[in-house]
Design a protein around this motif. Structure first.
Motif, PDB file in Angstrom:
ATOM      1  N   PRO A 168      34.234  43.144  46.888  1.00 36.58           N
ATOM      2  CA  PRO A 168      34.657  43.660  45.708  1.00 36.58           C
ATOM      3  C   PRO A 168      35.910  44.485  45.426  1.00 36.58           C
ATOM      4  N   TYR A 169      36.816  43.998  46.620  1.00 37.20           N
ATOM      5  CA  TYR A 169      38.210  44.495  46.646  1.00 37.20           C
ATOM      6  C   TYR A 169      39.062  43.357  46.551  1.00 37.20           C
ATOM      7  N   TYR A 170      38.652  42.216  46.360  1.00 42.78           N
ATOM      8  CA  TYR A 170      39.462  41.030  46.127  1.00 42.78           C
ATOM      9  C   TYR A 170      40.595  41.494  45.102  1.00 42.78           C
ATOM     10  N   ASP A 213      30.839  39.336  43.954  1.00 45.40           N
ATOM     11  CA  ASP A 213      31.823  39.780  43.077  1.00 45.40           C
ATOM     12  C   ASP A 213      31.392  41.140  42.480  1.00 45.40           C
ATOM     13  N   SER A 214      32.319  42.081  42.267  1.00 46.37           N
ATOM     14  CA  SER A 214      31.965  43.386  41.410  1.00 46.37           C
ATOM     15  C   SER A 214      33.335  43.435  40.402  1.00 46.37           C
ATOM     16  N   PHE A 215      32.675  44.186  39.324  1.00 48.56           N
ATOM     17  CA  PHE A 215      33.671  44.631  38.234  1.00 48.56           C
ATOM     18  C   PHE A 215      33.910  46.032  38.423  1.00 48.56           C
ATOM     19  N   SER A 216      33.267  46.589  39.557  1.00 51.49           N
ATOM     20  CA  SER A 216      33.136  48.268  39.589  1.00 51.49           C
ATOM     21  C   SER A 216      34.536  48.810  39.794  1.00 51.49           C
ATOM     22  N   LYS A 217      35.405  47.974  40.598  1.00 51.76           N
ATOM     23  CA  LYS A 217      36.583  48.654  40.978  1.00 51.76           C
ATOM     24  C   LYS A 217      37.789  48.208  39.737  1.00 51.76           C
ATOM     25  N   ILE A 218      37.478  47.391  38.928  1.00 50.79           N
ATOM     26  CA  ILE A 218      38.444  46.991  38.068  1.00 50.79           C
ATOM     27  C   ILE A 218      38.337  47.254  36.565  1.00 50.79           C
ATOM     28  N   LEU A 278      29.007  50.751  34.472  1.00 45.01           N
ATOM     29  CA  LEU A 278      28.421  49.550  33.871  1.00 45.01           C
ATOM     30  C   LEU A 278      27.573  48.695  34.716  1.00 45.01           C
ATOM     31  N   ARG A 279      27.574  48.773  36.002  1.00 50.36           N
ATOM     32  CA  ARG A 279      26.892  47.782  36.921  1.00 50.36           C
ATOM     33  C   ARG A 279      26.792  46.466  36.752  1.00 50.36           C
ATOM     34  N   ILE A 280      28.045  45.914  36.598  1.00 47.99           N
ATOM     35  CA  ILE A 280      27.922  44.453  36.669  1.00 47.99           C
ATOM     36  C   ILE A 280      28.923  43.937  37.953  1.00 47.99           C
TER      37      ILE A 280
END
Ligand SMILES: Cc1ncc(COP(=O)(O)O)c(CNc2cc3ccccc3n(O)c2=O)c1O
Length: 427
Positions: A232-234, A259-264, A269-271
């Motif tokens: 998630p921090y990529y 992968d996560s959109f949480s940090k960007i 939105l929980r994607i």
């Protein structure tokens, strides 16, 4: 690869939901089809009519009445097609996985949308981890992973790591207790799953070198286990070029990447996304069908429209802005640590992520200090023990996040922490 050997009994028993098959059949059919099949509600009864979401760059995302009706309706379990297609394009550009060109049964790269990468992890563990299984990971690790893994009754084997991530030699030593030839024997105890956070590790901030990833991957080939690359921090790596991922070196189809959109883009939105070999990702979708059915159509459409407007270049320009913010936050935390904690604690500068992992001097276990004394001083950090496989184990570390507080607040917090350490270390 023989993927069936990796499946739990629960996962092997899952079958496609008949209703979902009908829904997807209907969505692929021409409008002339008349369906009396799906039990979907009639969107004309929904109270929401349209929406305009203002984007900071001046653009707007508009849900007209037809789009709103779609956004509020059930959708396909793997994710809405336009978001999946955009993300597959991004994975190709960033990682160019060898498995892109493979046949489905040989592990062709596939993806599905999840409700945050947390859901992806939970479904992947449910798919792969049986009670009693040996699971490899480098602790301390993300507490959400431990929360998902430990109740499954597996035996977590901790692989030593340092500020550069998991140590391949240590992994090789652990694995040497088994004969690789036994890996496929029925009931074999050879580990089938390794989990790691390769960039900006939570809680350690550690980032794996490309060399170490290659060596770990070779061990995975030798003992035939899967690697769960929880990343998630990529997109929060402070220096370019970004580190090559396990997915980018996956010639066998043995990488499952979350992968996560949480940090960007947004954590609310929980994607999230699971990327991996089609036989396994298709199985994750079966687990989704039996639980959430799919990630919110509304949020998928909203994000998908934003990404279509931005394109990959626009998305990566946005990411650059986010990286600039967290790099400056990290630098503020490091200068405050130098100012207030030198001689009282030690730490490594993270190359990615949003966490500083601090070892306090003269304190065997930080739990009481943080949960009682720190609150008196009005400063809150996470006691390091919560990231250990056995959370009751004494841990001299604390995790400090540099994501939300201002540089001024960080400086004041470390000033309070330094007073705490001095008081606690007094005889
Ligand atoms: C390594 C790793 N893998 C997966 C996830 C899950 O992210 P998702 O895509 O948003 O589902 C995470 C999120 N980590 C945290 C989340 C969090 C949420 C509320 C409050 C505190 C939280 N703290 O402290 C966290 O570390 C993570 O660090």
């Amino acid at each position: 690869m023989n993927y069936s050997r990796f499946l739990t009994a629960v996962s092997a028993a899952r079958r496609p939901s008949a209703i979902r098959i009908l829904t997807e059949l209907q969505q692929r059919s021409p409008p002339s089809l008349i369906s009396l099949a799906g039990g979907a509600p009639n969107p004309d009864t929904f109270p929401f009519q349209f929406a305009t979401i203002k984007v900071k760059n001046g653009d707007s995302i508009v849900f007209d009445e037809a789009t709103m009706k779609r956004a509020l309706q059930y959708s396909a379990s793997p994710g809405i097609p336009e978001l999946l297609s955009w993300m597959k394009g991004l994975q190709k550009s960033l990682h160019n996985p060898p498995t892109l060109a493979y046949s489905p049964e040989n592990g062709q790269m596939e993806m599905c949308v999840t409700t945050g990468s947390q859901e992806g992890l939970c479904k992947v563990f449910e798919m792969l981890v049986n009670p009693g299984d040996n699971v490899l990971l480098d602790a301390p690790t993300y507490s959400g992973t431990l929360a998902a893994l430990l109740p499954l009754g597996c035996n977590i084997i901790n692989v030593p790591s340092d500020q550069h991530g998991m140590i391949p030699e240590a992994l090789g030593d652990i694995l040497s207790r088994w004969d690789p030839a036994d890996a496929h024997a029925p009931g074999s105890s050879v580990p089938r799953v390794l989990y790691t956070i390769p960039n900006g590790g939570n809680p350690t901030g550690a980032s794996m070198t490309a060399q170490r990833k290659q060596e770990v991957y070779e061990l995975a080939r030798k003992y035939d286990f899967l690697i769960i690359e929880d990343d998630p921090y990529y997109f929060l790596q402070f220096q370019k070029p970004w580190a090559p991922t396990f997915l980018s070196m996956d010639v066998d189809g043995r990488i499952i990447r979350t992968d996560s959109f949480s940090k960007i883009l947004s954590s609310g939105l929980r994607i999230g996304f699971v990327t991996g070999p089609k036989p396994l990702v298709d199985r994750v979708v079966l687990h989704i069908q039996a639980s959430t059915m799919h990630t919110s159509t509304f949020t998928q459409l909203m994000v998908s429209q934003l990404l279509q407007d931005w394109g990959q270049d626009g998305f990566l320009r946005h990411v650059d802005g986010v990286v600039q913010f967290y790099r400056s936050q990290r630098n503020a935390m490091l200068s405050s640590a130098d100012r207030w904690l030198k001689g009282l604690a030690e730490w490594h500068a993270p190359a990615a992520g949003m966490f500083l992992w601090i070892r306090l001097h003269g304190i065997a276990d930080t739990k009481q200090l943080i949960m009682e004394k720190a609150l008196e001083k009005e400063v809150l950090l996470v006691p390091g023990g919560v990231f250990n496989i056995d959370s009751s184990e004494a841990c001299p570390y604390v995790r400090a996040a540099f994501s939300l507080s201002t540089p001024q607040q960080i400086d004041e917090a470390f000033k309070r922490l330094s007073a705490l350490i001095r008081e606690a270390a007094q005889p």
